[in-house]
Design a protein around this motif. Structure first.
Motif, PDB file in Angstrom:
ATOM      1  N   ARG A  19       0.820  -1.211   0.000  1.00 54.85           N
ATOM      2  CA  ARG A  19       0.000   0.000   0.000  1.00 54.85           C
ATOM      3  C   ARG A  19       0.855   1.261   0.000  1.00 54.85           C
ATOM      4  NH1 ARG A  19      -1.064  -2.245   5.113  1.00 54.85           N
ATOM      5  NH2 ARG A  19      -0.235  -1.068   6.891  1.00 54.85           N
ATOM      6  N   MET A  47      -2.019   7.927   6.351  1.00 57.81           N
ATOM      7  CA  MET A  47      -1.962   6.464   6.296  1.00 57.81           C
ATOM      8  C   MET A  47      -0.763   5.934   7.065  1.00 57.81           C
ATOM      9  SD  MET A  47      -2.989   5.802   2.301  1.00 57.81           S
ATOM     10  CE  MET A  47      -2.538   4.061   2.433  1.00 57.81           C
ATOM     11  N   ASP A  58      -1.189   4.152  10.953  1.00 61.92           N
ATOM     12  CA  ASP A  58      -0.803   2.744  11.061  1.00 61.92           C
ATOM     13  C   ASP A  58       0.316   2.516  12.071  1.00 61.92           C
ATOM     14  OD1 ASP A  58      -1.309   0.063   9.961  1.00 61.92           O
ATOM     15  OD2 ASP A  58       0.759   0.188   9.244  1.00 61.92           O
ATOM     16  N   GLY A  62      -1.883   0.166  13.919  1.00 55.22           N
ATOM     17  CA  GLY A  62      -1.692  -0.991  13.046  1.00 55.22           C
ATOM     18  C   GLY A  62      -1.066  -2.163  13.773  1.00 55.22           C
ATOM     19  N   GLN A 122      -3.762  -3.651  16.011  1.00 56.06           N
ATOM     20  CA  GLN A 122      -4.750  -4.414  15.263  1.00 56.06           C
ATOM     21  C   GLN A 122      -4.206  -5.787  14.861  1.00 56.06           C
ATOM     22  OE1 GLN A 122      -5.737  -3.387  11.116  1.00 56.06           O
ATOM     23  NE2 GLN A 122      -7.860  -3.189  11.785  1.00 56.06           N
ATOM     24  N   SER A 182      -2.938   7.860  16.636  1.00 55.97           N
ATOM     25  CA  SER A 182      -2.743   6.416  16.504  1.00 55.97           C
ATOM     26  C   SER A 182      -2.650   5.722  17.851  1.00 55.97           C
ATOM     27  CB  SER A 182      -1.478   6.136  15.682  1.00 55.97           C
ATOM     28  OG  SER A 182      -1.352   4.757  15.384  1.00 55.97           O
ATOM     29  N   GLN A 189      -7.648   0.894  15.668  1.00 54.62           N
ATOM     30  CA  GLN A 189      -8.124   0.817  14.291  1.00 54.62           C
ATOM     31  C   GLN A 189      -7.347   1.816  13.430  1.00 54.62           C
ATOM     32  OE1 GLN A 189     -10.268  -1.461  13.224  1.00 54.62           O
ATOM     33  NE2 GLN A 189     -10.445  -2.253  15.327  1.00 54.62           N
ATOM     34  N   LEU A 236      -7.419   2.446  10.293  1.00 52.35           N
ATOM     35  CA  LEU A 236      -8.252   3.167   9.328  1.00 52.35           C
ATOM     36  C   LEU A 236      -8.941   4.338   9.995  1.00 52.35           C
ATOM     37  CD1 LEU A 236      -9.435   3.442   6.518  1.00 52.35           C
ATOM     38  CD2 LEU A 236     -11.234   1.811   7.180  1.00 52.35           C
ATOM     39  N   GLY A 237      -9.421   4.129  11.228  1.00 49.72           N
ATOM     40  CA  GLY A 237     -10.064   5.218  11.950  1.00 49.72           C
ATOM     41  C   GLY A 237      -9.107   6.366  12.214  1.00 49.72           C
ATOM     42  N   THR A 244      -6.442   7.086  10.437  1.00 50.49           N
ATOM     43  CA  THR A 244      -6.144   7.705   9.147  1.00 50.49           C
ATOM     44  C   THR A 244      -7.245   8.665   8.724  1.00 50.49           C
ATOM     45  OG1 THR A 244      -4.867   5.768   8.422  1.00 50.49           O
ATOM     46  CG2 THR A 244      -5.700   7.240   6.701  1.00 50.49           C
ATOM     47  N   VAL A 245      -8.495   8.216   8.837  1.00 47.18           N
ATOM     48  CA  VAL A 245      -9.632   9.052   8.452  1.00 47.18           C
ATOM     49  C   VAL A 245      -9.706  10.293   9.343  1.00 47.18           C
ATOM     50  CG1 VAL A 245     -12.152   9.166   8.346  1.00 47.18           C
ATOM     51  CG2 VAL A 245     -10.949   7.148   7.479  1.00 47.18           C
TER      52      VAL A 245
END
Length: 275
Positions: free
Chosen positions: A21, A86, A90, A94, A97, A189, A194, A196-197, A199-200
């Motif tokens: 990614r 991102m 993470d 990350g 997770q 972070s 999460q 993704l959460g 990052t958003v």
């Protein structure tokens, strides 16, 4: 720096570089200036000359150097922040997770060392991303439009070599701005498991900062916004360079780093890691 820290940092940078990614993200960042260059080539006659204004797009057909600047300007409000969001989102979330965060802390790595290495990885991305955009824009611009002397925002001309040094300085300035965003992202972070959460949330914070910066009624708030001075990189294209114009942006970036890195440590140091 101890051997363990060096190995951990090398492992972290290698992991960042190998992630598909991240590779796809860099490819997307590099593609935007190429698209800009091709679009300008198809839309304008090759004999067009630069208009002489501060608009980088208006000068592309006369000198491919400006594709790099136009690419940075286009990506600064969305693509570059998302790339750092991102990476930062993470960093800790990350690991949590994936269930590897607890393992890392028993190596032993230590929480301070873990955060330091994670932020070093974010710094790597923060300075690499603008360089990738600039290099892609410069190469595609020179191929399609050629190079030559560069007209500064002050109206004078400088040599191409001097222009390259200024482009490098612009990338370093933007890297510092993105490093501040990364410090905020590292803190976010540590608040969630999460990525993704995180990052958003960071991407939304960046967009909100840009939007608030466009509202005149909130001019009292503007000096404190993270993104308020990101576009000041144009000061590096004046002759002579306006260092005073860069000061507010660097001070703001430094303030965010000084505030949010300790906040990330304070949150992470007292966190009960269960995954």
């Amino acid at each position: 720096m101890s051997d363990l820290s060096v190995r951990f940092l090398r492992s972290e940078l290698g992991l960042i570089a190998r992630r598909r990614r991240n590779q796809a993200g860099l490819a997307a960042l590099a593609a935007v200036p190429i698209i800009v260059a091709v679009a300008m080539r198809l839309a304008a006659p090759s004999s067009s000359s630069p208009s002489g204004g501060p608009d980088f797009f208006s000068q592309i057909t006369g000198n491919g150097f400006f594709v790099a600047l136009a690419g940075l300007g286009v990506e600064l409000t969305l693509f570059l922040p998302i790339a750092i969001a991102m990476l930062a989102g993470d960093a800790v979330a990350g690991e949590a997770q994936q269930g590897t965060l607890r393992y890392l802390l028993t190596v032993p790595v230590g929480r301070i060392r873990l955060l330091a290495v994670k932020y070093a990885g974010i710094l790597f991305g923060a300075f690499l991303a603008p360089l990738v955009v600039a290099a892609s824009g410069l190469i595609s611009g020179l191929i399609l439009f050629g190079g030559g002397a560069i007209t500064t925002l002050s109206g004078s001309q400088i040599g191409f070599g001097s222009g390259l040094l200024r482009l490098l300085a612009i990338c370093l300035y933007l890297g510092a701005c993105l490093a501040a965003l990364g410090a905020v992202g590292l803190f976010v972070s540590t608040l969630t498991e999460q990525p993704l959460g995180a990052t958003v949330a960071l991407a939304m914070l960046t967009v909100a900062s840009f939007v608030l910066g466009q509202i005149p009624q909130l001019d009292w708030l503007h000096p404190y916004l993270l993104t308020q001075h990101w576009r000041d990189f144009g000061e590096l294209l004046r002759d002579p360079v306006s260092l005073d114009g860069l000061g507010p942006g660097l001070l703001t970036a430094g303030a965010y780093i000084v505030i949010f890195l300790p906040a990330a440590w304070a949150r992470f140091a007292g966190r009960d890691v269960t995954s």
